[in-house]
Motif scaffolding. Structure first.
Motif, PDB file in Angstrom:
ATOM      1  N   SER A  24       0.930  -1.049  -0.051  1.00 25.31           N
ATOM      2  CA  SER A  24      -0.060   0.155  -0.063  1.00 25.31           C
ATOM      3  C   SER A  24       0.636   1.221   0.086  1.00 25.31           C
ATOM      4  O   SER A  24       2.115   1.109   0.409  1.00 25.31           O
ATOM      5  CB  SER A  24      -1.039   0.042   1.274  1.00 25.31           C
ATOM      6  OG  SER A  24      -0.127   0.202   2.331  1.00 25.31           O
ATOM      7  N   ILE A  50      -0.802   0.516  -9.002  1.00 26.41           N
ATOM      8  CA  ILE A  50      -1.753  -0.464  -9.459  1.00 26.41           C
ATOM      9  C   ILE A  50      -3.011   0.411  -9.740  1.00 26.41           C
ATOM     10  O   ILE A  50      -3.238   1.305  -8.923  1.00 26.41           O
ATOM     11  CB  ILE A  50      -2.089  -1.451  -8.113  1.00 26.41           C
ATOM     12  CG1 ILE A  50      -0.645  -2.005  -7.792  1.00 26.41           C
ATOM     13  CG2 ILE A  50      -3.006  -2.497  -8.355  1.00 26.41           C
ATOM     14  CD1 ILE A  50       0.045  -2.829  -8.507  1.00 26.41           C
ATOM     15  N   ASP A  51      -3.502  -0.521 -10.716  1.00 26.41           N
ATOM     16  CA  ASP A  51      -4.841   0.297 -11.110  1.00 26.41           C
ATOM     17  C   ASP A  51      -5.800  -0.126 -10.049  1.00 26.41           C
ATOM     18  O   ASP A  51      -6.508  -1.160 -10.460  1.00 26.41           O
ATOM     19  CB  ASP A  51      -4.952  -0.233 -12.591  1.00 26.41           C
ATOM     20  CG  ASP A  51      -5.911   0.766 -13.362  1.00 26.41           C
ATOM     21  OD1 ASP A  51      -6.603   1.459 -12.782  1.00 26.41           O
ATOM     22  OD2 ASP A  51      -6.453   0.116 -14.550  1.00 26.41           O
ATOM     23  N   THR A  52      -6.058   0.741  -9.451  1.00 23.15           N
ATOM     24  CA  THR A  52      -7.444   0.548  -8.396  1.00 23.15           C
ATOM     25  C   THR A  52      -8.466   1.671  -8.556  1.00 23.15           C
ATOM     26  O   THR A  52      -8.059   2.745  -9.438  1.00 23.15           O
ATOM     27  CB  THR A  52      -6.898   0.662  -7.018  1.00 23.15           C
ATOM     28  OG1 THR A  52      -6.052   1.809  -6.840  1.00 23.15           O
ATOM     29  CG2 THR A  52      -6.346  -0.463  -6.602  1.00 23.15           C
ATOM     30  N   SER A 107     -10.406   4.589  -4.034  1.00 32.86           N
ATOM     31  CA  SER A 107      -9.866   3.677  -3.062  1.00 32.86           C
ATOM     32  C   SER A 107      -8.565   3.622  -2.798  1.00 32.86           C
ATOM     33  O   SER A 107      -7.887   4.380  -3.198  1.00 32.86           O
ATOM     34  CB  SER A 107     -10.142   2.359  -3.680  1.00 32.86           C
ATOM     35  OG  SER A 107      -9.549   2.007  -4.819  1.00 32.86           O
ATOM     36  N   ARG A 111      -4.390   3.510  -2.384  1.00 36.93           N
ATOM     37  CA  ARG A 111      -3.690   3.247  -3.483  1.00 36.93           C
ATOM     38  C   ARG A 111      -2.778   2.163  -3.152  1.00 36.93           C
ATOM     39  O   ARG A 111      -2.074   2.134  -1.932  1.00 36.93           O
ATOM     40  CB  ARG A 111      -3.150   4.726  -3.843  1.00 36.93           C
ATOM     41  CG  ARG A 111      -4.186   5.735  -4.303  1.00 36.93           C
ATOM     42  CD  ARG A 111      -3.862   6.529  -5.367  1.00 36.93           C
ATOM     43  NE  ARG A 111      -2.522   7.420  -4.876  1.00 36.93           N
ATOM     44  CZ  ARG A 111      -1.811   8.174  -5.678  1.00 36.93           C
ATOM     45  NH1 ARG A 111      -2.528   8.096  -7.063  1.00 36.93           N
ATOM     46  NH2 ARG A 111      -0.998   8.681  -5.540  1.00 36.93           N
ATOM     47  N   PHE A 112      -2.557   1.389  -4.229  1.00 39.02           N
ATOM     48  CA  PHE A 112      -1.148   0.292  -4.057  1.00 39.02           C
ATOM     49  C   PHE A 112      -0.104   0.515  -4.818  1.00 39.02           C
ATOM     50  O   PHE A 112      -0.525   1.282  -6.174  1.00 39.02           O
ATOM     51  CB  PHE A 112      -2.061  -0.943  -4.163  1.00 39.02           C
ATOM     52  CG  PHE A 112      -3.072  -1.422  -3.574  1.00 39.02           C
ATOM     53  CD1 PHE A 112      -3.189  -1.016  -2.376  1.00 39.02           C
ATOM     54  CD2 PHE A 112      -4.198  -2.111  -3.944  1.00 39.02           C
ATOM     55  CE1 PHE A 112      -4.149  -1.191  -1.341  1.00 39.02           C
ATOM     56  CE2 PHE A 112      -5.248  -2.397  -3.123  1.00 39.02           C
ATOM     57  CZ  PHE A 112      -5.320  -1.852  -1.891  1.00 39.02           C
ATOM     58  N   VAL A 164      -4.579  -8.306 -11.664  1.00 40.03           N
ATOM     59  CA  VAL A 164      -4.184  -6.961 -10.969  1.00 40.03           C
ATOM     60  C   VAL A 164      -3.378  -5.993 -12.292  1.00 40.03           C
ATOM     61  O   VAL A 164      -2.533  -6.593 -12.753  1.00 40.03           O
ATOM     62  CB  VAL A 164      -3.280  -7.115  -9.806  1.00 40.03           C
ATOM     63  CG1 VAL A 164      -2.600  -5.860  -9.213  1.00 40.03           C
ATOM     64  CG2 VAL A 164      -3.815  -8.025  -8.840  1.00 40.03           C
ATOM     65  N   LYS A 184      -1.277   0.979 -13.445  1.00 36.49           N
ATOM     66  CA  LYS A 184      -1.562   2.171 -13.790  1.00 36.49           C
ATOM     67  C   LYS A 184      -0.581   2.966 -14.993  1.00 36.49           C
ATOM     68  O   LYS A 184      -1.089   3.372 -15.729  1.00 36.49           O
ATOM     69  CB  LYS A 184      -1.725   3.237 -12.590  1.00 36.49           C
ATOM     70  CG  LYS A 184      -2.927   4.085 -12.679  1.00 36.49           C
ATOM     71  CD  LYS A 184      -3.185   4.927 -11.625  1.00 36.49           C
ATOM     72  CE  LYS A 184      -4.486   4.405 -10.783  1.00 36.49           C
ATOM     73  NZ  LYS A 184      -4.347   4.885  -9.101  1.00 36.49           N
ATOM     74  N   MET A 209      -6.613 -10.256  -7.626  1.00 36.67           N
ATOM     75  CA  MET A 209      -7.404  -9.154  -7.003  1.00 36.67           C
ATOM     76  C   MET A 209      -8.329  -9.770  -5.570  1.00 36.67           C
ATOM     77  O   MET A 209      -9.055  -9.129  -4.954  1.00 36.67           O
ATOM     78  CB  MET A 209      -8.433  -8.769  -7.771  1.00 36.67           C
ATOM     79  CG  MET A 209      -8.044  -7.575  -8.845  1.00 36.67           C
ATOM     80  SD  MET A 209      -6.529  -6.407  -8.221  1.00 36.67           S
ATOM     81  CE  MET A 209      -8.078  -5.372  -7.506  1.00 36.67           C
ATOM     82  N   PRO A 229      -4.219  -7.144  -2.096  1.00 43.18           N
ATOM     83  CA  PRO A 229      -4.675  -7.811  -3.124  1.00 43.18           C
ATOM     84  C   PRO A 229      -3.585  -9.412  -2.744  1.00 43.18           C
ATOM     85  O   PRO A 229      -2.644  -9.159  -2.382  1.00 43.18           O
ATOM     86  CB  PRO A 229      -4.282  -7.512  -4.583  1.00 43.18           C
ATOM     87  CG  PRO A 229      -4.395  -6.103  -4.212  1.00 43.18           C
ATOM     88  CD  PRO A 229      -4.047  -5.767  -2.906  1.00 43.18           C
TER      89      PRO A 229
END
Lengths: 344, 836
Positions: free
Chosen positions: A132, A157-159, A163, A165-166, B555, B558, B602, B618
């Motif tokens: 995280s 990470i695409d969250t 929400s 963030r990772f 997962v 971005k 996920m 995750p």
């Protein structure tokens, strides 16, 4: 195929085995009847596939059984003959290598480090590779506005928006927080593992590499302990006294923070292209644990102090094994496996 | 940040005996990392000042001229020159024959010789900047040669001396000054240098100019502007920027643009305080500092139009946005050669706001890099005074007007540190007089209370914006100036492992051991090669092998380095399959490769998110993945490995439940895929034959096996204990049965166990499984037509006596009857038996 062929075969096998006087002859019998490509029984087994259904059902198990029995008989005969031999042994013939595989070079080094630190009283711990933002940054005194976030190019990470963030952890340092929360103080841990950077790759940079984190928390832990522990570790790793140099470095999670250089192991400190003629190579970041970090780990900085360090396991592997390109490590080349074969 | 050594030397009174290299070493040891020390003009040797005495046209070339050059020698040199800017009386860079020159600034240097150029002898050369390695310092137009006239110098004088090139560029690692806003200027660096070398700091004295107010109205409407001072000046014609300033700008990578702007940039490099210059006539009579409205757009100096957002700080006039505060000026209001009146800004903006705007626009400038480090807001006016002082010879002095718009609130931090705390953190003690002198040299105020042994330290404003706030921060100052080199190492004594730690560590230890055992078993017994892979899933594999539902569990990233790697791997199979394929291609007929590592989905994992979030990260289970190729009967090997591995980890393999599955989350496996679940019905292992690229499943081609280390370890331990051996010989019975394919070995075993209680799975060994008959295509009883023959050996014995042969035969008969009962279509045959 007939029953008598089967019986004839069995009879001939027994005769042949009876007349075999030594291990070599027994091996010849084995080859004649059970040889992998043209042994008589082997061939017969192959023929079965072409037989009509009824014959197949009848002869299949029989031939199989014959094969098993003959095999056992050969083994018995062999062991009877193997006690005495008149062969002249040539001790210079090449040895037959056992079918041993290879460990990854990083595993070799990883294991060495675990052993060294375990002997020094460190607990070996692990943590998640997908972290995280809180553990990777915030808890390590790197709030979102802090320019130090730019010091490490981060994979996010695409969250969904809103929400938590990772990230793929950019360093092994979040394990410091997790370990403090799990174990409390006093504490001595190392945490080797994969880390990730969002950056273009070249011979000395990769998106994925390995680091080792170390953390010591206790009463009255200070700079002298940090320096002494690193020196002791390097001595164990290289098997000789290695000079180290501390100089100021900035990490938000340490105060004070250092860069630790070690004497170049290529030139011994006299200067060479590897150390850019400085005689020193950058080896690790370290420092006394920042009070905010201790607090994030649930430890009272009024009672405990600590030091932490982190270094590149990958970098060390490149140095130690003289691997010219970092990308060779995770590409798992056949070449490297061959060279490492049997080194376990 | 690049620093000119001579400037620092002057500002910090460093003695000439200290070389740039020694300086860099000391700076690295006490303050910040120096990446490199570069001589300013490494190639610039042997070039001298020449004065052009006369110019005549070249008889055979329109573009060439013949110049006679006085270079301090006994005779004038005749030089053929193509420079378009030469004139009589011009001072030029002259290269004598024998000197090494880089032709047109390219290629390797060559030694100059007297040669005829288009039939006219040329004795040496008049050089352009890049031909003497000065391209980075002197910017000039195409086909021009260097004009040294402004510098003077006598003919024959070395140009390195004339240009002051006997100097060094000190390259400081920017990362190491992330936390030191004060070091983003020469003055701050000089303060450090004087503290390190114990010299007296010699910063210029700044006197507030006697001037009126600025000829423009400033209004600051946002509290994100922490300090603001403005000035207006009128330019004078024919002003230029001196070499001493150009050199400093050049090594900082700043291009010379305008005499006033150049001085503003120079002043920024010196003080660390950014300035901005507006064309006063284009701005109008009022400048406002405010936050952007959502709808505004803005075109910066770089010509890029940008959409502004709430929270961006802007400088505007009544009509439009003039600048993105602290980041970049606007194209419209930029100072040009035509500009006559200039408005200057010296401000400090909120670092976080600047950082946000700069990041969103992917725009980092010299100014924004400084602001986001949180600059000292108390020096805007003073710095502006310094700049105005520099401007005196390029502006009309009477025109200068200065206005302080926002007075910063001064908050001097005070930190109390006890001597015992210092001693404990350092591990040794430092004399209090030494501590006081170190801190004083860095600008701290120190009061030492001998009674309480406490230092009361006031933090100077340039260190008080977040850098120095706690005792630890102060202790670092003491330690680094004292010198880390003098610290004697003392290894930490291993503390005894506490009982609670030991307990909490069991799971971590078990995972580590699981990895070690897998490696030992696979490498030792299977000749397998260990691999370590990247955490990514290749797009080809994702598209080919994952159903839409399965893709939802992946997962994603971005931001990606490689467009083909947008997701994290949910399995290690693909990396290993690639390795296997490469090795097959290289001619390795059979082999096994494996990886012990983490995969990502996920699902909810076991790690907490921390902070204010209560959820979990995750899932990222530890997996052992094996890929083998060229192996016959893959399933027996794969299952055999799983059983051996469980045994090695002291887990009961017989408690696993094995089933064929038709669907897995990925479509790697062909029609043979087997799943093993543990006692809690969690997936422990999935294995299967990998379909060839053409889609055909060929068992000997390749197989893969995945093991979830976490679910495996959750299985109960077997606890091996000694069992006394059987003193009487056992009898082994062989039986072959032939049955429907659908009959499983477990069912057969069950039948045997019903007849003879106490027979364990280990007592019955399968000798061979063998398929008979052929499938009749289209037959309704397809599955039934192909039958299975199983030969097994039953080992029986008694702990009390030797069993008799007839007992064995009777047992065989009972087993046969039992099995025939259970599977009426079966045939059964008992073979020989024997005593062992």
């Amino acid at each position: 195929m007939h029953e008598d062929i089967l019986q004839g075969l069995e009879k001939r096998f027994k005769e042949a085995l009876d007349t075999a006087q030594d291990a070599v002859s027994v091996e010849k019998v084995r080859a004649q009847f059970l040889g992998r490509s043209s042994g008589e029984i082997t061939l017969m087994l192959k023929q079965i596939a072409e037989l009509p259904l009824e014959d197949k059902q009848y002869y299949g198990p029989r031939v199989q059984r014959l094969k098993t029995l003959c095999g056992e008989a050969v083994e018995r005969a062999l062991s009877a003959h193997l006690t005495a031999t008149d062969e002249v042994l040539d001790p210079t013939i090449p040895g037959g290598a056992p079918p041993v595989g290879s460990l990854h070079p990083l595993t070799h080094l990883w294991r060495d480090l675990e052993h060294i630190f375990s002997r020094m009283g460190f607990l070996v711990v692990d943590g998640p590779e997908l972290e995280s933002e809180y553990y990777n940054f915030e808890a390590l005194n790197i709030p979102s506005w802090h320019p130090a976030r730019d010091m490490q190019d981060t994979f996010y990470i695409d969250t969904p928006v809103g929400s938590p963030r990772f990230v793929l952890r950019t360093h092994t340092s979040p394990v410091q927080i997790r370990a403090m929360r799990t174990y409390g103080a006093p504490l001595q841990i190392v945490a080797p593992g994969k880390v990730f950077r969002f950056e273009a790759t070249d011979a000395s940079h990769d998106t994925t590499f390995h680091q080792v984190e170390g953390l010591v928390v206790g009463h009255g832990i200070g700079l002298t302990h940090l320096k002494g522990t690193i020196e002791a570790f390097l001595f164990a790793l290289w098997g000789r006294e290695i000079a180290v140099r501390l100089r100021p470095g900035y990490f938000p999670f340490t105060e004070p923070g250092f860069e630790i250089d070690m004497q170049c192991q290529i030139c011994g400190g006299s200067g060479c292209p590897v150390c850019k003629h400085h005689g020193w190579v950058e080896f690790m970041g370290a420092g006394l644990v920042h009070p905010h970090v201790l607090r994030a780990g649930g430890i009272d900085p009024e009672h405990y102090t600590g030091f932490a360090f982190g270094f590149g396991l990958t970098r060390l592997a490149l140095m130690k094994y003289k691997i010219p390109d970092v990308r060779m490590l995770l590409s798992n080349s056949l070449d490297m496996s061959h060279q490492l074969q049997g080194l376990i | 940040m690049n620093i000119l050594y001579s400037e620092i030397k002057k500002l910090a009174n460093i003695p000439d005996s200290v070389s740039a290299y020694e300086f860099a070493e000391k700076l690295t040891a006490h303050t910040v990392e120096v990446d490199a020390v570069q001589p300013l003009a490494p190639e610039c040797s042997g070039f001298v000042v020449g004065v052009i005495e006369s110019i005549t046209p070249h008889p055979d070339a329109d573009r060439l001229k013949i110049a006679t050059v006085n270079h301090g020698g006994t005779a004038l040199a005749q030089v053929v020159c193509g420079g378009v800017n030469i004139y009589e009386g011009m001072r030029v860079v002259y290269a004598r024959p024998g000197v090494k020159v880089r032709w047109h600034g390219e290629g390797d240097p060559v030694t100059l010789e007297p040669v005829p150029v288009r039939g006219v002898m040329s004795d040496g050369m008049i050089c352009a900047a890049n031909e003497v390695g000065l391209g980075h310092l002197i910017v000039q137009k195409e086909k021009e040669v260097v004009d040294l006239t402004a510098w003077g110098g006598v003919p024959g004088e070395d140009i390195a001396r004339v240009l002051g090139l006997d100097d060094y560029c000190i390259e400081v690692d920017n990362k190491s000054i992330t936390n030191r806003p004060d070091l983003w200027g020469y003055w701050g660096m000089a303060r450090e240098a004087s503290a390190i070398f114990g010299t007296k700091l010699a910063l210029p004295e700044i006197h507030p100019p006697t001037s009126g107010s600025a000829d423009i109205e400033f209004e600051v409407q946002t509290d994100r502007c922490l300090a603001y001072a403005g000035a207006t000046v009128r330019c004078i014609q024919g002003a230029h920027t001196p070499w001493s300033i150009l050199k400093v700008l050049a090594i900082a990578g700043i291009v010379s643009r305008h005499p006033v702007v150049d001085r503003a940039n120079y002043a920024m490099l010196m003080t660390g305080q950014p300035f901005h210059a507006f064309d006063h006539d284009k701005v109008g009579e009022k400048i406002v500092v405010r936050l952007a409205d959502k709808v505004e757009t803005f075109v910066g100096l770089d010509g890029t139009p940008r959409l502004l957002e709430d929270g961006d700080i802007v400088i505007a006039n009544k009509k439009e946005v003039l600048a993105l505060a602290g980041i970049i000026g606007g194209r419209e209001s930029a100072v040009t050669d035509m500009t006559t009146r200039i408005a200057l800004e010296s401000a400090v903006f909120d670092g976080l706001a600047i950082r946000k705007t700069s990041q969103r626009n992917a725009l980092r400038t010299d100014a924004s890099a400084r602001y986001e480090k949180r600059l000292d807001p108390t020096r805007t006016e003073q710095s502006l005074h310094y700049l105005v002082e520099l401007l005196r010879d390029v502006v009309d002095v009477d025109s200068i007007g200065i206005t302080q718009v926002v007075q910063p609130s001064v908050q001097e931090g005070v930190v109390n540190v006890s001597a015992s705390k210092i001693r404990s953190m350092l591990g040794f003690s430092v004399d209090h007089i030494r501590i006081e002198s170190i801190l004083a040299s860095l600008g701290f105020g120190v009061v030492y209370d001998t009674h309480d042994d406490i230092f009361q330290i006031s933090v100077p404003s340039w260190r008080a914006t977040g850098d120095i706030a706690s005792p630890e921060d102060v202790i670092e100052e003491i330690a680094r100036m004292y010198g880390y080199a003098y610290i004697q190492g003392e290894p930490v004594q291993a503390s005894a492992m506490r009982d609670d730690m030991q307990r909490m560590h069991t799971a971590t230890d078990a995972r580590k051991r699981a990895g070690d055992v897998a490696r030992a078993l696979l490498v030792g017994a299977y000749g397998a090669h260990e691999c370590i892979g990247y955490p990514f899933l290749h797009e080809n594999d994702r598209k080919k092998y994952f159903t839409e539902t399965a893709q939802a569990g992946l997962v994603g990233l971005k931001n990606v380095v490689n467009e083909e790697e947008r997701y994290l791997r949910p399995t290690q199979i693909f990396g290993l399959m690639n390795t296997a394929r490469e090795r097959m291609k290289a001619g390795t007929r059979k082999g096994v490769v494996f990886e012990v590592g983490h995969v990502f989905t996920m699902d909810h994992g076991r790690y907490d998110i921390g902070g204010h979030d209560t959820g979990t990260l995750p899932a990222q289970p530890l997996m052992l993945t094996v890929v083998g190729w060229g192996q016959e009967s893959w399933f027996e090997s794969a299952k055999g490995f799983v059983e051996a591995y469980l045994r090695a980890l002291d887990r009961d393999a017989s408690s696993l439940e094995w089933n064929m599955v038709s669907e897995t989350s990925n479509k790697v496996y062909g029609n043979q895929c087997v799943l093993a679940k543990n006692h809690a019905r969690e997936d422990v292992s999935c294995m299967g034959a990998v379909a060839r690229r053409d889609g055909v499943t060929v068992t000997a081609h390749m197989f893969a096996l995945e093991l979830n280390v976490d679910t495996l370890l959750s299985m109960p331990s077997m606890q091996w204990m000694y069992r006394p051996g059987n003193p009487y010989p056992t009898i082994s019975l062989d039986q072959t049965i032939e049955c429907d394919q659908s009959v499983t070995w477990y069912q057969v075993l069950d039948g045997i166990q019903r007849v003879q209680h106490g027979v364990s799975a280990d007592d019955v060994q399968v000798q061979g499984i063998y398929f008979v008959g052929s499938t009749q295509v289209g037959s309704e009883h397809e599955a039934a037509t192909k039958r299975k023959s199983i030969t097994y050996r039953l080992e029986i014995g008694s702990p009390f006596r030797t069993l008799q042969k007839h007992e064995a035969i009777s047992l065989q008969a009972r087993v046969r009857n039992q099995l025939l009962d259970m599977f009426p279509s079966m045939t059964c045959e008992s073979m020989e038996d024997g005593n062992h």
